[in-house]
Design a protein around this motif. Structure first.
Motif, PDB file in Angstrom:
ATOM      1  N   ILE A   1       0.838  -1.205   0.000  1.00  0.00           N
ATOM      2  CA  ILE A   1       0.000   0.000   0.000  1.00  0.00           C
ATOM      3  C   ILE A   1       0.866   1.245   0.000  1.00  0.00           C
ATOM      4  O   ILE A   1       0.645   2.193  -0.772  1.00  0.00           O
ATOM      5  N   ILE A   2       1.868   1.265   0.857  1.00  0.00           N
ATOM      6  CA  ILE A   2       2.759   2.418   0.936  1.00  0.00           C
ATOM      7  C   ILE A   2       3.503   2.621  -0.372  1.00  0.00           C
ATOM      8  O   ILE A   2       3.634   3.747  -0.880  1.00  0.00           O
ATOM      9  N   GLU A   3       3.971   1.544  -0.960  1.00  0.00           N
ATOM     10  CA  GLU A   3       4.718   1.651  -2.222  1.00  0.00           C
ATOM     11  C   GLU A   3       3.851   2.205  -3.344  1.00  0.00           C
ATOM     12  O   GLU A   3       4.287   3.059  -4.133  1.00  0.00           O
ATOM     13  N   VAL A   4       2.609   1.725  -3.446  1.00  0.00           N
ATOM     14  CA  VAL A   4       1.709   2.213  -4.499  1.00  0.00           C
ATOM     15  C   VAL A   4       1.399   3.697  -4.305  1.00  0.00           C
ATOM     16  O   VAL A   4       1.412   4.485  -5.262  1.00  0.00           O
ATOM     17  N   CYS A   5       1.114   4.096  -3.067  1.00  0.00           N
ATOM     18  CA  CYS A   5       0.788   5.504  -2.812  1.00  0.00           C
ATOM     19  C   CYS A   5       1.954   6.417  -3.160  1.00  0.00           C
ATOM     20  O   CYS A   5       1.771   7.472  -3.784  1.00  0.00           O
ATOM     21  N   LEU A   6       3.158   6.026  -2.768  1.00  0.00           N
ATOM     22  CA  LEU A   6       4.325   6.841  -3.081  1.00  0.00           C
ATOM     23  C   LEU A   6       4.578   6.893  -4.581  1.00  0.00           C
ATOM     24  O   LEU A   6       4.954   7.940  -5.128  1.00  0.00           O
ATOM     25  N   GLU A   7       4.366   5.775  -5.262  1.00  0.00           N
ATOM     26  CA  GLU A   7       4.588   5.747  -6.703  1.00  0.00           C
ATOM     27  C   GLU A   7       3.575   6.620  -7.436  1.00  0.00           C
ATOM     28  O   GLU A   7       3.937   7.365  -8.353  1.00  0.00           O
ATOM     29  N   GLN A   8       2.316   6.540  -7.035  1.00  0.00           N
ATOM     30  CA  GLN A   8       1.278   7.271  -7.767  1.00  0.00           C
ATOM     31  C   GLN A   8       1.225   8.757  -7.423  1.00  0.00           C
ATOM     32  O   GLN A   8       1.032   9.600  -8.298  1.00  0.00           O
ATOM     33  N   PHE A   9       1.359   9.086  -6.151  1.00  0.00           N
ATOM     34  CA  PHE A   9       1.214  10.482  -5.731  1.00  0.00           C
ATOM     35  C   PHE A   9       2.546  11.218  -5.641  1.00  0.00           C
ATOM     36  O   PHE A   9       2.589  12.443  -5.798  1.00  0.00           O
ATOM     37  N   GLY A  10       3.633  10.481  -5.368  1.00  0.00           N
ATOM     38  CA  GLY A  10       4.914  11.120  -5.113  1.00  0.00           C
ATOM     39  C   GLY A  10       4.962  11.633  -3.682  1.00  0.00           C
ATOM     40  O   GLY A  10       3.929  11.995  -3.111  1.00  0.00           O
ATOM     41  N   PRO A  11       6.140  11.676  -3.055  1.00  0.00           N
ATOM     42  CA  PRO A  11       6.252  12.063  -1.652  1.00  0.00           C
ATOM     43  C   PRO A  11       5.672  13.433  -1.317  1.00  0.00           C
ATOM     44  O   PRO A  11       5.176  13.650  -0.208  1.00  0.00           O
ATOM     45  N   LYS A  12       5.695  14.368  -2.268  1.00  0.00           N
ATOM     46  CA  LYS A  12       5.205  15.716  -1.982  1.00  0.00           C
ATOM     47  C   LYS A  12       3.685  15.773  -1.858  1.00  0.00           C
ATOM     48  O   LYS A  12       3.128  16.797  -1.464  1.00  0.00           O
ATOM     49  N   ARG A  13       3.011  14.653  -2.190  1.00  0.00           N
ATOM     50  CA  ARG A  13       1.553  14.595  -2.034  1.00  0.00           C
ATOM     51  C   ARG A  13       1.140  13.436  -1.124  1.00  0.00           C
ATOM     52  O   ARG A  13      -0.010  12.978  -1.176  1.00  0.00           O
ATOM     53  N   VAL A  14       2.054  13.005  -0.275  1.00  0.00           N
ATOM     54  CA  VAL A  14       1.771  11.915   0.667  1.00  0.00           C
ATOM     55  C   VAL A  14       2.145  12.374   2.068  1.00  0.00           C
ATOM     56  O   VAL A  14       3.168  13.033   2.260  1.00  0.00           O
ATOM     57  N   MET A  15       1.297  12.034   3.053  1.00  0.00           N
ATOM     58  CA  MET A  15       1.592  12.414   4.440  1.00  0.00           C
ATOM     59  C   MET A  15       1.214  11.297   5.400  1.00  0.00           C
ATOM     60  O   MET A  15       0.299  10.510   5.144  1.00  0.00           O
ATOM     61  N   PHE A  16       1.948  11.232   6.490  1.00  0.00           N
ATOM     62  CA  PHE A  16       1.743  10.213   7.515  1.00  0.00           C
ATOM     63  C   PHE A  16       0.668  10.643   8.506  1.00  0.00           C
ATOM     64  O   PHE A  16       0.588  11.801   8.908  1.00  0.00           O
ATOM     65  N   GLY A  17      -0.159   9.662   8.918  1.00  0.00           N
ATOM     66  CA  GLY A  17      -1.122   9.884  10.000  1.00  0.00           C
ATOM     67  C   GLY A  17      -1.284   8.604  10.794  1.00  0.00           C
ATOM     68  O   GLY A  17      -1.367   7.513  10.224  1.00  0.00           O
ATOM     69  N   SER A  18      -1.337   8.708  12.109  1.00  0.00           N
ATOM     70  CA  SER A  18      -1.396   7.508  12.952  1.00  0.00           C
ATOM     71  C   SER A  18      -2.797   6.919  13.065  1.00  0.00           C
ATOM     72  O   SER A  18      -2.960   5.737  13.347  1.00  0.00           O
TER      73      SER A  18
END
Length: 296
Positions: free
Chosen positions: A233-250
Motif C-alpha cells: 500500500i505504501i509503495e503504491v501511494c508513493l509511486e502514484q502520488f509522489g512524496p510531496k503529495r503523501v503524508m503520515f497519519g497515525s
C-alpha cells in the motif's frame, strides 16, 4: 531527524462532547471492537505516545461527535491550552446544508480550523446502512466542496475503493479545493487481487493534482498488520502520488487497537525511503494544513 507531523489523529473527552458511537457498548464496528478506546483520549496521552517518536505537531480530525461545532470548539480550547503543541483541525460540516455559508463562517472563527470532513464511505457493510455513498449523487455536495475551496478550506475524503473513480469525477469539478484522501482510500480487500483492483482505481485520484494521500488507518482492515502486509500500500501511494503529495497519519487512538505508536511509526519510517522522510512526515502536511512546525 525529528520535527514530524501526525496528520491524522483523534482526541475525545467523553464528559465534554457526546460521541454516540463511543457510547454504544457491545457494537462491533468495521475496524473491530472499540471497547478499549471507549474512554477519554486526551492530548496529554497522545503526546506521551507520539512525542518520543519525533512528532512535534498534529492535525486533529473530526470523529463522529453529535455536534461538530461542539467538538471543534473543544479542540480549539485544547489547542489554546497547549500553545507549545501546534495543532490544526478538520471539522465535520454537512456540505449539503442549506445554511452552509453561515456554518462555515462559524467554524472559521476558530483559528485552528483548516478543513472539513464528511465521510463518503467507511466499509461496504456499514455504508449500506448509513447511506453516506449517496452524497456523490447530491449536487449540493459538489457546491459545498466548491464553497469550501473558495474559502481556503480543504476537504478530508474518506471512502472505499469501489467509489474512487466516481468520486474523482466529482472532485474534478472542484479543482480549487485541496483534497486529502484519508487512509489511502481504505483498501479493505487485502488479497493480491483486491490490492491490485484498489491500485488501479486509485489512479483516478492520483491523476488529480489537487488530491494528496494519507498513509493512515491501514490497520482498520488488517488488525494483525505487519510491515510486510502494509508495504504494498505504501509503495503504491508513493509511486502514484509522489512524496510531496503523501503524508503520515497515525489514526490514533483507533489504530491503537492494533499496536503501539512506536511500532507504527518505526514501520512507516522503515518502509518510506529515507529521501522521502522530510516530505511524508512533515512537509506535505505542513503545507497542506498551513501548519508551522518547530524543527531541530
Amino acid at each position: 531527524m525529528t520535527g514530524w507531523i501526525d496528520a491524522h489523529h483523534h482526541l475525545w473527552d467523553l464528559t465534554t462532547v457526546h460521541y454516540p458511537w463511543l457510547m454504544a457498548r457491545g457494537v462491533e464496528r468495521f475496524f473491530g471492537d472499540p471497547t478499549q478506546i471507549q474512554r477519554d483520549y486526551m492530548l496529554s496521552e497522545f503526546r506521551s505516545e507520539s512525542a518520543p517518536c519525533g512528532v512535534v505537531a498534529s492535525v486533529h480530525i473530526q470523529v463522529g461527535a453529535e455536534s461538530g461545532l461542539d467538538e471543534a470548539r473543544w479542540v480549539q480550547s485544547v489547542a489554546d491550552a497547549n500553545p507549545d503543541w501546534p495543532m490544526a483541525q478538520v471539522v465535520f460540516c454537512d456540505l449539503t446544508s442549506t445554511d452552509l455559508p453561515n456554518q462555515l463562517d462559524t467554524f472559521q472563527d476558530l483559528p485552528t480550523v483548516r478543513g472539513v470532513r464528511q465521510i463518503v464511505g467507511r466499509a461496504p457493510g456499514e455504508d449500506l446502512q448509513t447511506g453516506t455513498n449517496l452524497l456523490l449523487d447530491d449536487p449540493r455536495f459538489l457546491v459545498g466542496l466548491q464553497e469550501a475551496g473558495r474559502r481556503g478550506l480543504s476537504f478530508d475524503l474518506q471512502l472505499i475503493p469501489e467509489l474512487l473513480e466516481k468520486t474523482a469525477g466529482v472532485l474534478a469539478q472542484a479543482p480549487d479545493t485541496k483534497i486529502a484522501l484519508c487512509h489511502a482510500g481504505s483498501p479493505h480487500d487485502r488479497s493480491p487481487a483486491g490490492l491490485n483492483d484498489w491500485a488501479q482505481r486509485l489512479c483516478a485520484m492520483s491523476n488529480l493534482p489537487h488530491v494528496s494521500c494519507k498513509l493512515s488507518g491501514l490497520g482498520m482492515f488488517d488488525h494483525k498488520w505487519t510491515p510486510d502486509s502494509i508495504r504494498p500500500i505504501i509503495e503504491v501511494c508513493l509511486e502514484q502520488f509522489g512524496p510531496k503529495r503523501v503524508m503520515f497519519g497515525s489514526n490514533f487512538p483507533v489504530d491503537k487497537l492494533y499496536g503501539d505508536y512506536a511500532s507504527l511509526m518505526q514501520a512507516y519510517l522503515d518502509l518510506v525511503p529515507t529521501e522521502a522522510h522530510s516530505a511524508v512526515f512533515r512537509q506535505t502536511a505542513a503545507r497542506f494544513y498551513d501548519l508551522e512546525v518547530p524543527q531541530d
